[in-house]
Design an enzyme around this catalytic site. Structure first.
Site, short mmCIF file in Angstrom:
data_model
loop_
_atom_site.label_atom_id
_atom_site.label_comp_id
_atom_site.label_asym_id
_atom_site.label_seq_id
_atom_site.Cartn_x
_atom_site.Cartn_y
_atom_site.Cartn_z
N LYS A 168 -4.02 5.97 -11.51
CA LYS A 168 -2.89 5.95 -10.56
C LYS A 168 -2.21 4.59 -10.58
O LYS A 168 -1.00 4.49 -10.69
CB LYS A 168 -3.43 6.24 -9.15
CG LYS A 168 -2.52 5.79 -8.02
CD LYS A 168 -3.17 5.94 -6.66
CE LYS A 168 -2.34 5.32 -5.55
NZ LYS A 168 -2.47 3.86 -5.43
N ASN A 169 -3.00 3.53 -10.46
CA ASN A 169 -2.40 2.20 -10.30
C ASN A 169 -1.85 1.63 -11.59
O ASN A 169 -1.31 0.53 -11.61
CB ASN A 169 -3.40 1.24 -9.65
CG ASN A 169 -3.54 1.53 -8.16
OD1 ASN A 169 -2.77 2.32 -7.60
ND2 ASN A 169 -4.52 0.92 -7.54
N CYS A 181 -0.66 3.16 1.30
CA CYS A 181 -1.80 3.34 2.20
C CYS A 181 -1.69 2.40 3.38
O CYS A 181 -1.31 1.24 3.22
CB CYS A 181 -3.09 3.06 1.44
SG CYS A 181 -3.69 4.51 0.60
N ARG A 197 0.97 -5.00 5.26
CA ARG A 197 1.09 -5.18 3.80
C ARG A 197 2.44 -5.85 3.52
O ARG A 197 3.43 -5.19 3.21
CB ARG A 197 0.96 -3.82 3.08
CG ARG A 197 -0.40 -3.19 3.27
CD ARG A 197 -0.56 -1.93 2.46
NE ARG A 197 -0.78 -2.21 1.05
CZ ARG A 197 -0.94 -1.26 0.12
NH1 ARG A 197 -0.88 0.01 0.46
NH2 ARG A 197 -1.15 -1.57 -1.15
N ASP A 211 -10.44 -0.89 -3.27
CA ASP A 211 -10.19 0.56 -3.24
C ASP A 211 -11.50 1.36 -3.31
O ASP A 211 -11.49 2.57 -3.05
CB ASP A 211 -9.25 0.97 -4.38
CG ASP A 211 -7.86 0.39 -4.20
OD1 ASP A 211 -7.57 -0.11 -3.10
OD2 ASP A 211 -7.07 0.43 -5.16
N ARG A 261 -2.74 11.82 -3.10
CA ARG A 261 -1.99 10.65 -3.59
C ARG A 261 -2.65 10.05 -4.82
O ARG A 261 -1.96 9.46 -5.66
CB ARG A 261 -1.95 9.56 -2.50
CG ARG A 261 -0.97 9.81 -1.39
CD ARG A 261 -0.72 8.51 -0.63
NE ARG A 261 -0.43 7.45 -1.57
CZ ARG A 261 -0.79 6.18 -1.42
NH1 ARG A 261 -1.42 5.79 -0.33
NH2 ARG A 261 -0.48 5.28 -2.33
C1 UD1 Z 1 -0.19 0.52 -6.62
C2 UD1 Z 1 -1.25 -0.50 -6.67
O1 UD1 Z 1 -1.51 -1.08 -7.69
N1 UD1 Z 1 -1.92 -0.68 -5.53
C3 UD1 Z 1 -3.04 -1.59 -5.52
C4 UD1 Z 1 -2.51 -3.00 -5.34
O2 UD1 Z 1 -1.73 -3.01 -4.14
P1 UD1 Z 1 -0.76 -4.25 -3.87
O3 UD1 Z 1 -0.18 -4.72 -5.13
O4 UD1 Z 1 0.13 -3.81 -2.77
O5 UD1 Z 1 -1.78 -5.32 -3.35
P2 UD1 Z 1 -1.69 -6.88 -3.58
O6 UD1 Z 1 -2.47 -7.27 -4.77
O7 UD1 Z 1 -0.27 -7.29 -3.54
O8 UD1 Z 1 -2.40 -7.43 -2.27
C5 UD1 Z 1 -3.44 -8.38 -2.31
C6 UD1 Z 1 -3.45 -9.18 -1.03
O9 UD1 Z 1 -2.28 -9.99 -0.96
C7 UD1 Z 1 -1.60 -9.79 0.26
N2 UD1 Z 1 -0.15 -9.88 0.00
C8 UD1 Z 1 0.41 -9.08 -0.97
C9 UD1 Z 1 1.76 -9.15 -1.22
C10 UD1 Z 1 2.56 -10.05 -0.45
O10 UD1 Z 1 3.76 -10.17 -0.65
N3 UD1 Z 1 1.96 -10.80 0.49
C11 UD1 Z 1 0.61 -10.75 0.74
O11 UD1 Z 1 0.11 -11.46 1.62
C12 UD1 Z 1 -2.03 -8.40 0.71
O12 UD1 Z 1 -1.88 -8.21 2.09
C13 UD1 Z 1 -3.48 -8.37 0.25
O13 UD1 Z 1 -4.29 -9.04 1.18
O14 UD1 Z 1 -3.60 -3.89 -5.26
C14 UD1 Z 1 -4.46 -3.65 -4.13
C15 UD1 Z 1 -5.52 -4.74 -4.12
O15 UD1 Z 1 -6.31 -4.67 -5.23
C16 UD1 Z 1 -5.06 -2.26 -4.22
O16 UD1 Z 1 -5.76 -2.00 -3.03
C17 UD1 Z 1 -3.97 -1.22 -4.39
O17 UD1 Z 1 -4.55 0.03 -4.71
C1 PEP Z 2 -4.19 1.18 -1.55
C2 PEP Z 2 -4.01 2.05 -2.53
O1 PEP Z 2 -2.83 2.42 -3.04
P1 PEP Z 2 -1.34 1.93 -2.72
O2 PEP Z 2 -1.28 0.45 -3.01
O3 PEP Z 2 -0.54 2.70 -3.70
O4 PEP Z 2 -1.05 2.25 -1.30
C3 PEP Z 2 -5.15 2.71 -3.21
O5 PEP Z 2 -4.94 3.23 -4.32
O6 PEP Z 2 -6.24 2.74 -2.63
#
Ligand code: UD1
Ligand code: PEP
Length: 419
Positions: free
Chosen positions: A22-23, A117, A122, A304, A396
């Site tokens: 998925k990711n 999610c 976020r 995850d 999802r």
């Molecule tokens: C589609 C996808 O790939 N989703 C994954 C991706 O989500 P996603 O890319 O949204 O997660 P991030 O790696 O960005 O988040 C990591 C951390 O950084 C923080 N943060 C992130 C962005 C930002 O602008 N500011 C900030 O503070 C978040 O709150 C979190 O604590 O990585 C997460 C962490 O491994 C996984 O749980 C999700 O499944």
């Molecule tokens: C947090 C997840 O996905 P997403 O970042 O797409 O919400 C997930 O795959 O568990």
């Protein structure tokens, strides 16, 4: 069918082939905005997030054809710029990738802030900061992100904190420009490398150098066929399921290196694991032992898999401390597990879990994708039936969770709730 009753299943005994991640596929779909020639993606999982991402691509006039059940032809030849201001952006996290993708392709982007999610707050501040460092003018007002490149882009982006989709946005925004850009402190997740691999095949000059990525705008525009990497989170979920329910499982077409930390934890709690270059097998013949877990960016223990692992802790011998350092509010499943007689005590960033021998059936609510998977595993373990509300969220990220458990356990696990 948004509620199901789930009954106890026996031990797991079977094999399956890993599906596409998925990711990863969601990042690859976003990258198609940069393409001018067709892309064929294979090993595409049939999950609702893919459908939602495709709907957004169609708004840009990108054509998507299902070549078979797991392959997609993505044809961007008639792509047209469009703002993405509909509610669909709020259904998924990866809608935010259109920020970098549209900036990279058209020099401008306007879209609604993303959903995904519900794991507490976020934010997208790191995405915005990266686009600004690259030279874009960016504003976020009333749930809409607007960005444009007024002139020449800069040669440098540096992340203060690891972010997976933030890294993707930086790469997509930078890699079609003429001048080279160095992106520092990028995420190490293998899904980022899958994206880099696709971009390279498309003829773009993108290179990982450890924790940095270097892009330099040579564009060759090639048609490509690309096989999505296996879903380490889905595979991890079914390995954990087997450790909870007992029995044995073999997962084929799976690179075990993607799950090194999780396999090491499974071994510590008592699972016997064998790996080859493209398979993982696991056998569990005893009650799991307690183990403390701290989530971390790749190659650490994935957030995850924290909810499914918490079910394992809930039935383990001894007391485990679960700390989620990525999403400190990813805790809703602890509250639900306690309804089943689990003993999870919430603490900052997670829970202390005293293992119990048996779980009881209960009425539960799935608040997000991975907690849905966790609750199903717990319900499969409980002697009496459970009802799980809002279960559709599981689609999802898992193409056929119940079908897979049924195949592996040879037991019928679920029935829709009659209204
Ligand atoms: C589609 C996808 O790939 N989703 C994954 C991706 O989500 P996603 O890319 O949204 O997660 P991030 O790696 O960005 O988040 C990591 C951390 O950084 C923080 N943060 C992130 C962005 C930002 O602008 N500011 C900030 O503070 C978040 O709150 C979190 O604590 O990585 C997460 C962490 O491994 C996984 O749980 C999700 O499944
Ligand atoms: C947090 C997840 O996905 P997403 O970042 O797409 O919400 C997930 O795959 O568990």
């Amino acid at each position: 069918m948004d509620s199901l009753t789930v009954s106890q299943v026996g031990a797991i005994n079977g094999s399956l082939t890993a599906g596409g991640a998925k990711n990863s596929v969601l990042l690859l779909l976003a990258a198609s905005v940069l393409a001018t020639k067709p892309i064929v993606l294979t090993r595409v999982p049939r999950i609702s997030d893919v459908e939602r991402m495709c709907r957004l691509l169609k708004q840009l006039n990108i054509k998507i054809t299902h070549l078979s059940s797991h392959s997609l032809l993505i044809d961007p030849s008639d792509i047209q710029y469009s703002d993405l201001l509909g509610d669909e952006c709020q259904d998924i996290r990866t809608s935010i990738l259109f920020l970098g993708a549209l900036l990279g392709r058209f020099g401008r982007a306007k879209l609604r802030t993303p959903g995904g999610c519900k794991l507490g707050v976020r934010p997208i501040d790191l995405h915005v900061k990266a686009m600004k460092e690259l030279g874009a003018i960016v504003s976020v007002t009333e749930g809409v992100v607007s960005a444009s490149f007024p002139g020449v882009i800069s040669d440098h982006i540096s992340f203060d904190k690891v972010t997976v989709t933030g890294t993707v946005n930086a790469i997509l925004a930078a890699c079609r420009h003429q001048n080279p850009v160095l992106i520092e402190h990028v995420a190490q997740e293998p899904e980022i490398d899958d994206l880099i691999c696709l971009l390279q095949s498309m003829g773009l000059n993108v290179l990982r150098e450890g924790v940095n990525v270097r892009v330099s705008g040579q564009v060759m525009d090639l048609a490509v066929e690309h096989k999505v990497i296996p879903d380490r989170i889905e595979v991890g979920t079914f390995l954990i399921t087997t450790a909870v329910l007992g029995g044995s499982i073999r997962i084929n077409d799976m690179n075990p290196e993607l799950l090194t930390t999780v396999l090491s934890c499974l071994t510590k709690v008592g699972a016997k694991i064998e790996t080859g270059s493209d398979f993982i097998s696991l056998e569990m013949t005893e009650r799991p032992k307690a183990l403390d877990i701290v989530t971390a960016p790749y190659p650490g223990f994935p957030t995850d898999l924290q909810p499914p692992w918490s079910v394992l802790s809930a039935v383990s011998e001894g007391t485990s401390k679960i700390q989620d350092m990525i999403y400190s509010e990813r805790v809703d499943h602890f509250v639900e597990l306690n309804k089943m007689g689990a003993q999870c005590q919430l603490v900052p960033n997670g829970a202390i879990i005293k293992g119990v021998l048996d779980l009881e059936g209960a009425t539960l609510c799935a608040h997000n994708l991975r907690s849905a998977a966790a609750l199903v595993i717990a319900a499969c373990k409980a002697e009496k039936k459970s009802t799980i509300l809002q279960i559709n969220v599981i689609k999802r990220g898992y193409p056929d969770f119940f079908g897979t458990i049924k195949k592996l356990s040879k037991t019928m696990v679920c029935k829709p709730v009659e209204n």
